[in-house]
Design a protein around this motif. Structure first.
Motif, short mmCIF file in Angstrom:
data_model
loop_
_atom_site.label_atom_id
_atom_site.label_comp_id
_atom_site.label_asym_id
_atom_site.label_seq_id
_atom_site.Cartn_x
_atom_site.Cartn_y
_atom_site.Cartn_z
N THR A 1 0.79 -1.15 0.17
CA THR A 1 -0.08 -0.18 0.13
C THR A 1 0.94 1.13 0.01
N ILE A 2 1.86 1.42 0.87
CA ILE A 2 2.77 2.39 0.95
C ILE A 2 3.48 2.70 -0.42
N ARG A 3 4.10 1.54 -0.94
CA ARG A 3 4.81 1.51 -2.34
C ARG A 3 3.81 2.03 -3.24
N GLN A 4 2.67 1.61 -3.25
CA GLN A 4 1.71 2.04 -4.45
C GLN A 4 1.53 3.20 -4.44
N ARG A 5 1.07 3.95 -3.18
CA ARG A 5 0.86 5.50 -2.94
C ARG A 5 2.31 6.25 -3.11
N ALA A 6 3.27 5.68 -2.74
CA ALA A 6 4.46 6.46 -2.97
C ALA A 6 4.81 6.78 -4.37
N LEU A 7 4.37 5.66 -5.13
CA LEU A 7 4.84 5.74 -6.61
C LEU A 7 3.96 6.65 -7.31
N SER A 8 2.67 6.59 -7.02
CA SER A 8 1.63 7.38 -7.32
C SER A 8 2.03 8.83 -7.24
N ASN A 9 2.27 9.21 -6.26
CA ASN A 9 2.63 10.54 -5.60
C ASN A 9 4.09 10.86 -6.36
N LEU A 10 5.03 9.91 -6.45
CA LEU A 10 6.11 10.18 -7.07
C LEU A 10 5.91 10.52 -8.81
N GLY A 11 4.81 9.87 -9.49
CA GLY A 11 4.47 10.09 -10.67
C GLY A 11 3.75 11.68 -10.72
N LEU A 12 3.22 11.91 -9.84
CA LEU A 12 2.41 13.46 -9.78
C LEU A 12 3.66 14.44 -9.51
N THR A 13 4.51 14.01 -8.90
CA THR A 13 5.30 14.91 -8.49
C THR A 13 6.50 15.20 -10.04
N GLN A 14 6.62 14.08 -10.83
CA GLN A 14 7.36 14.22 -11.97
C GLN A 14 6.27 15.16 -13.02
N LEU A 15 5.07 14.80 -13.04
CA LEU A 15 4.10 15.46 -13.77
C LEU A 15 4.21 17.01 -13.53
N ARG A 16 4.20 17.47 -12.37
CA ARG A 16 4.39 18.73 -11.75
C ARG A 16 5.81 19.63 -12.28
N ARG A 17 6.74 18.61 -12.10
CA ARG A 17 7.98 19.29 -12.36
C ARG A 17 8.26 19.37 -13.94
N GLY A 18 7.45 18.47 -14.92
CA GLY A 18 7.46 18.55 -16.26
C GLY A 18 6.67 19.51 -16.62
N LEU A 19 5.61 19.93 -16.11
CA LEU A 19 4.85 21.09 -16.52
C LEU A 19 5.37 22.51 -16.10
N ARG A 20 6.26 22.63 -15.29
CA ARG A 20 6.92 23.88 -15.00
C ARG A 20 7.68 24.48 -16.47
N PRO A 21 7.15 25.64 -16.68
CA PRO A 21 8.18 26.23 -17.86
C PRO A 21 9.53 26.06 -17.54
N ASP A 22 9.99 26.46 -16.36
CA ASP A 22 11.31 26.87 -15.96
C ASP A 22 12.32 25.46 -15.68
N THR A 23 11.57 24.26 -15.62
CA THR A 23 12.27 22.94 -15.64
C THR A 23 12.86 22.56 -17.04
N PRO A 24 14.27 21.98 -16.75
CA PRO A 24 14.85 21.43 -18.02
C PRO A 24 14.33 20.27 -18.22
N ALA A 25 14.26 19.75 -19.54
CA ALA A 25 13.80 18.28 -19.67
C ALA A 25 14.55 17.53 -19.08
N ALA A 26 14.20 16.31 -18.64
CA ALA A 26 14.75 15.12 -17.88
C ALA A 26 15.48 14.45 -19.22
N PRO A 27 16.71 13.86 -18.99
CA PRO A 27 17.15 12.96 -20.13
C PRO A 27 16.19 11.69 -20.52
N ARG A 28 15.68 11.45 -21.52
CA ARG A 28 14.72 10.44 -22.03
C ARG A 28 15.27 9.00 -21.66
N ALA A 29 16.60 8.66 -21.65
CA ALA A 29 17.23 7.45 -21.70
C ALA A 29 17.20 6.86 -20.20
#
Length: 104
Positions: A61-89
């Motif tokens: 349960t903790i693992r699933q919720r942590a991964l979900s919030n981690l995904g949300l964190t990455q999404l929010r970081r990606g939506l910021r105009p001042d955030t450099p693109a992460a390496p795709r590889a």
């Protein structure tokens, strides 16, 4: 810390959870709570680091919720105009290893 979080004082809640961890609390739930408070306080880089550690929890349960919030964190970081693109590889740390284990 939970009362502070529920009152919308996310930075204060994060500070209290950090103190618990510094005092020796190693429970995955505490890491998850800290990461979630950091996410809610818009401290996205710190939230990602903590949530990656929480995602290694043996508790599904903790693992699933942590991964979900981690995904949300990455999404929010990606939506910021001042955030450099992460390496795709690069595969995200804990999330990538959890996916390789089939734990997602």
């Amino acid at each position: 810390a939970l009362a502070e979080f529920n009152a919308g004082r996310f930075a204060r809640a994060a500070q209290l959870w950090r103190q618990q961890i510094a005092g020796g609390d190693v429970r995955p739930l505490t890491l998850f709570n800290l990461g979630t408070a950091l996410l809610s306080a818009d401290s996205l880089v710190s939230a990602s680091e903590v949530l990656e550690r929480a995602a290694l929890s043996p508790d599904a349960t903790i693992r699933q919720r942590a991964l979900s919030n981690l995904g949300l964190t990455q999404l929010r970081r990606g939506l910021r105009p001042d955030t450099p693109a992460a390496p795709r590889a690069r595969t995200p740390g804990a999330a990538g290893s959890a996916l390789r284990r089939g734990a997602a």
